[in-house]
Scaffold this motif. Structure first.
Motif, PDB file in Angstrom:
ATOM      1  N   MET A   1       0.829  -1.196   0.000  1.00  0.00           N
ATOM      2  CA  MET A   1       0.000   0.000   0.000  1.00  0.00           C
ATOM      3  C   MET A   1       0.873   1.258   0.000  1.00  0.00           C
ATOM      4  O   MET A   1       0.587   2.225  -0.710  1.00  0.00           O
ATOM      5  N   THR A   2       1.938   1.239   0.778  1.00  0.00           N
ATOM      6  CA  THR A   2       2.843   2.392   0.833  1.00  0.00           C
ATOM      7  C   THR A   2       3.464   2.654  -0.538  1.00  0.00           C
ATOM      8  O   THR A   2       3.542   3.805  -0.983  1.00  0.00           O
TER       9      THR A   2
ATOM     10  N   VAL B   1       0.744   4.134  -2.864  1.00  0.00           N
ATOM     11  CA  VAL B   1       0.457   5.547  -2.571  1.00  0.00           C
ATOM     12  C   VAL B   1       1.605   6.427  -3.061  1.00  0.00           C
ATOM     13  O   VAL B   1       1.382   7.498  -3.637  1.00  0.00           O
TER      14      VAL B   1
ATOM     15  N   GLN C   1       1.267   6.714  -6.717  1.00  0.00           N
ATOM     16  CA  GLN C   1       0.173   7.613  -7.072  1.00  0.00           C
ATOM     17  C   GLN C   1       0.591   9.080  -6.911  1.00  0.00           C
ATOM     18  O   GLN C   1       0.303   9.913  -7.771  1.00  0.00           O
ATOM     19  N   VAL C   2       1.265   9.394  -5.835  1.00  0.00           N
ATOM     20  CA  VAL C   2       1.718  10.772  -5.606  1.00  0.00           C
ATOM     21  C   VAL C   2       2.709  11.191  -6.694  1.00  0.00           C
ATOM     22  O   VAL C   2       2.623  12.294  -7.252  1.00  0.00           O
TER      23      VAL C   2
ATOM     24  N   ARG D   1       0.827  11.721  -9.931  1.00  0.00           N
ATOM     25  CA  ARG D   1      -0.054  12.890  -9.903  1.00  0.00           C
ATOM     26  C   ARG D   1       0.734  14.202  -9.969  1.00  0.00           C
ATOM     27  O   ARG D   1       0.393  15.104 -10.733  1.00  0.00           O
TER      28      ARG D   1
ATOM     29  N   SER E   1      -2.340  10.762 -12.959  1.00  0.00           N
ATOM     30  CA  SER E   1      -2.555   9.799 -11.878  1.00  0.00           C
ATOM     31  C   SER E   1      -3.400   8.623 -12.360  1.00  0.00           C
ATOM     32  O   SER E   1      -4.499   8.813 -12.879  1.00  0.00           O
TER      33      SER E   1
ATOM     34  N   THR F   1      -5.091   3.207  -8.444  1.00  0.00           N
ATOM     35  CA  THR F   1      -4.188   3.138  -7.283  1.00  0.00           C
ATOM     36  C   THR F   1      -4.905   3.413  -5.963  1.00  0.00           C
ATOM     37  O   THR F   1      -4.602   2.771  -4.953  1.00  0.00           O
ATOM     38  N   GLU F   2      -5.837   4.356  -5.958  1.00  0.00           N
ATOM     39  CA  GLU F   2      -6.543   4.662  -4.708  1.00  0.00           C
ATOM     40  C   GLU F   2      -7.424   3.492  -4.269  1.00  0.00           C
ATOM     41  O   GLU F   2      -7.407   3.086  -3.106  1.00  0.00           O
TER      42      GLU F   2
ATOM     43  N   SER G   1      -5.240   0.668  -3.043  1.00  0.00           N
ATOM     44  CA  SER G   1      -4.652   0.982  -1.730  1.00  0.00           C
ATOM     45  C   SER G   1      -5.659   0.777  -0.606  1.00  0.00           C
ATOM     46  O   SER G   1      -5.326   0.218   0.445  1.00  0.00           O
TER      47      SER G   1
END
Length: 174
Positions: free
Chosen positions: A30-31, A34, A37-38, A41, A47, A51-52, A55
């Motif tokens: 998950m880390t 994220v 994704q960051v 984005r 993005s 991914t959201e 996660s």
């Protein structure tokens, strides 16, 4: 009988360890998702939509698996307040606590199962998975908690010292 319980306890220990490893790998995954994704984005400005959802799905798995392991290791879900007030009633209070936890976990299985069944025909748009996968961690965790509590209760009835932990040690020292 006691040797069978202890052998079964070793199996549950292995199951608990496996659940903790899966939860740990999920936390790392998950880390990474994220962070990806960051990066996508704010650096690439594109993005990915999945991914959201992925996660959040992974997070629900590691939270519920971690809760089940916490129950087995006595780090989660317990009613220890009265142990300080009535230390002689410790086995009785622990048994009442275990029954309450078992009932809660059975509710997780029952109602989580209903949600999982209802979500079987619905797809999560960004992941393409059945909505059942959203509720499955509740059911799996409930099953594990029930197994771990039944193990503890059986070991207690067999005379094993399952109630010895740091809280009770501090109660005896006071």
């Amino acid at each position: 009988m006691k040797s069978r319980l202890l052998a079964l306890s070793r199996v549950f220990h292995a199951l608990s360890t496996a659940a903790m490893w899966v939860a740990g790998v999920g936390l790392v995954a998950m880390t990474v998702l994220v962070a990806y994704q960051v990066y996508m984005r704010y650096v690439v400005n594109a993005s990915p939509p999945w991914t959201e959802g992925a996660s959040i799905m992974i997070m629900s798995w590691f939270i519920f698996l971690g809760a089940a392991v916490g129950v087995r290791e006595k780090f989660h879900m317990g009613f220890d307040v009265l142990l300080y007030a009535i230390p002689k009633a410790r086995p009785f209070l622990r048994s009442i606590s275990d029954i309450a936890i078992f009932a809660f976990a059975f509710g997780m299985i029952w109602y989580g199962g209903e949600l999982a069944i209802r979500g079987a025909g619905v797809r999560i748009p960004v992941l393409g998975l059945p909505q059942t996968f959203t509720y499955l961690p509740i059911v799996v965790s409930g099953v594990l908690i029930c197994l771990f509590i039944l193990e503890r209760m059986a070991l207690r009835l067999a005379g094993e010292p399952v109630d010895n932990d740091t809280i009770e040690s501090s109660v005896n020292e006071a």
